[in-house]
Design an enzyme around this catalytic site. Structure first.
Site, PDB file in Angstrom:
ATOM      1  N   LYS A  52      39.138  52.122  35.646  1.00 32.69           N
ATOM      2  CA  LYS A  52      37.971  51.309  35.289  1.00 32.69           C
ATOM      3  C   LYS A  52      36.797  52.078  34.790  1.00 32.69           C
ATOM      4  O   LYS A  52      36.027  51.843  33.715  1.00 32.69           O
ATOM      5  CB  LYS A  52      37.348  50.415  36.620  1.00 32.69           C
ATOM      6  CG  LYS A  52      38.535  49.423  36.823  1.00 32.69           C
ATOM      7  CD  LYS A  52      38.157  48.847  38.527  1.00 32.69           C
ATOM      8  CE  LYS A  52      39.205  47.946  38.784  1.00 32.69           C
ATOM      9  NZ  LYS A  52      39.496  47.534  40.174  1.00 32.69           N
ATOM     10  N   GLN A  96      36.167  48.243  45.451  1.00 36.45           N
ATOM     11  CA  GLN A  96      37.220  48.190  45.475  1.00 36.45           C
ATOM     12  C   GLN A  96      38.136  47.996  46.842  1.00 36.45           C
ATOM     13  O   GLN A  96      37.771  48.568  47.848  1.00 36.45           O
ATOM     14  CB  GLN A  96      37.783  49.873  45.080  1.00 36.45           C
ATOM     15  CG  GLN A  96      39.226  50.040  44.788  1.00 36.45           C
ATOM     16  CD  GLN A  96      39.712  48.911  43.656  1.00 36.45           C
ATOM     17  OE1 GLN A  96      39.097  49.254  42.461  1.00 36.45           O
ATOM     18  NE2 GLN A  96      40.851  48.418  43.612  1.00 36.45           N
ATOM     19  N   ASP A 119      33.935  40.836  40.095  1.00 37.91           N
ATOM     20  CA  ASP A 119      35.448  40.464  40.746  1.00 37.91           C
ATOM     21  C   ASP A 119      35.595  38.898  40.656  1.00 37.91           C
ATOM     22  O   ASP A 119      36.690  38.570  40.925  1.00 37.91           O
ATOM     23  CB  ASP A 119      35.759  41.119  41.832  1.00 37.91           C
ATOM     24  CG  ASP A 119      36.468  42.503  41.612  1.00 37.91           C
ATOM     25  OD1 ASP A 119      37.022  42.765  40.503  1.00 37.91           O
ATOM     26  OD2 ASP A 119      36.505  43.348  42.491  1.00 37.91           O
TER      27      ASP A 119
END
Ligand code: NAD
Length: 282
Positions: A52, A96, A119
């Site tokens: 990322k 994460q 997300d």
């Protein structure tokens, strides 16, 4: 032989377009920024966070990674999120997953400002998605939808089967296919007669994380197969959930692993960050 749905090439195309968009935004003094919070030392999570960061660098997105130890207190993460929610240089925040066991994942996700939730895991954004009013979409299912669009695969009226019901992939995937007009069956580890259900699929999305789960006798000729699974086989090679070699001989189209959904997920994260940055200034 099935048509190969190449997520690598498509992700490059999407990132190239984003790069142009980001240059234009910078002329308007908008500098998209992404904060990534990594808690603990899960090896797979470290690799994902690294990818990322790399994508942000390539595209000109300002990125900050916060690495917290595996014993970090929930309060510490919540305080960090509070400061990132208020940070004007940060438009997207991503924690994460998975988080260490002592942390309440739901509480952490709900602490992210929904406008910065790139997300798309916050219940507010999930709710919008369910009612067909989403502004931002979860990266992996969004990547699948982009693949289907790019290859002109019609969804409306089709029978789709999603294997997996996680909040990250299976459930939002089912909702997005349903919103696009498919008739959707969702299968999971407690599903009985999996083969029978999968045989009914015209579009099959497998997100179970079980190598070799989908065998050639389970699929209808001509089916479109999207393999979301990322697993390592005995030789340490990446493999999906689908027996690619045999299934690709009868399917109409299929995504490979690697080079299918994986690269699309990161491209969609970059897109969501740009959307979040743009929206803040609307
Ligand atoms: P998860 O473990 O949270 O969910 C797996 C789902 O599969 C569960 O709902 C479970 O009920 C179902 N399942 C497991 N075994 C099954 C079986 N034998 N039959 C039917 N259903 C079964 O996982 P997840 O986070 O949703 O991820 C799923 C897979 O997708 C993993 O391999 C993961 O690595 C991969 N993944 C890939 C990407 C990508 O970018 N390509 C992104 C996220 C996840």
């Amino acid at each position: 032989m099935a048509r190969i749905l190449d997520g690598k090439i498509l992700s490059e195309k999407i990132k190239n377009n984003l790069q142009i968009e980001i240059k234009e935004l910078k002329k308007k003094n908008i500098f998209p920024g992404l904060a990534v919070v990594l808690v603990g030392d899960d090896p797979a999570s470290k690799i994902y966070v690294g990818s990322k960061e790399k994508a942000c660098r390539e595209l000109g997105i300002h990125s900050k990674v916060f690495r917290l130890g595996k014993d970090a207190a929930e309060k510490e993460i919540l305080e960090l999120l509070e400061s990132l929610n208020a940070d004007k240089e940060i438009h997207g925040i991503l924690v994460q997953l998975p988080l260490p066991k002592h942390i309440d994942e739901k509480k952490i996700i709900e602490a992210i400002d929904p406008k910065k939730d790139v997300d798309c895991f916050h219940p507010e954004n999930v709710g919008r998605l369910m009612v067909g009013n989403g502004q931002i979409f979860p990266c992996t299912p969004a990547g699948v939808m982009e693949i289907l669009k790019e290859y002109n695969i019609e969804i409306a009226g089709k029978d789709a089967v999603v294997v997996g019901k996680s909040n990250i992939v299976g459930k939002p995937m089912a909702a997005m296919l349903l919103n696009a007009g498919a008739t959707v069956t969702v299968c999971h580890s407690k599903t009985t007669n999996l083969k029978e259900k999968i045989l009914g699929a015209e579009i099959l999305v497998s997100a179970a994380g079980k190598p070799g789960l989908i065998t050639v006798d389970m699929v209808k000729p001509g089916v479109v197969v999207i393999d979301v699974g990322i697993n390592r086989n005995a030789e340490g090679r990446l493999t999906g959930d689908v027996d690619f070699e045999k299934v690709s001989r009868v399917a109409g189209a299929i995504t490979p692993v690697p080079g299918g959904v994986g690269p699309m997920t990161i491209a969609m994260l970059m897109k969501n960050t740009v959307v979040a940055a743009t929206r803040i200034y609307e």
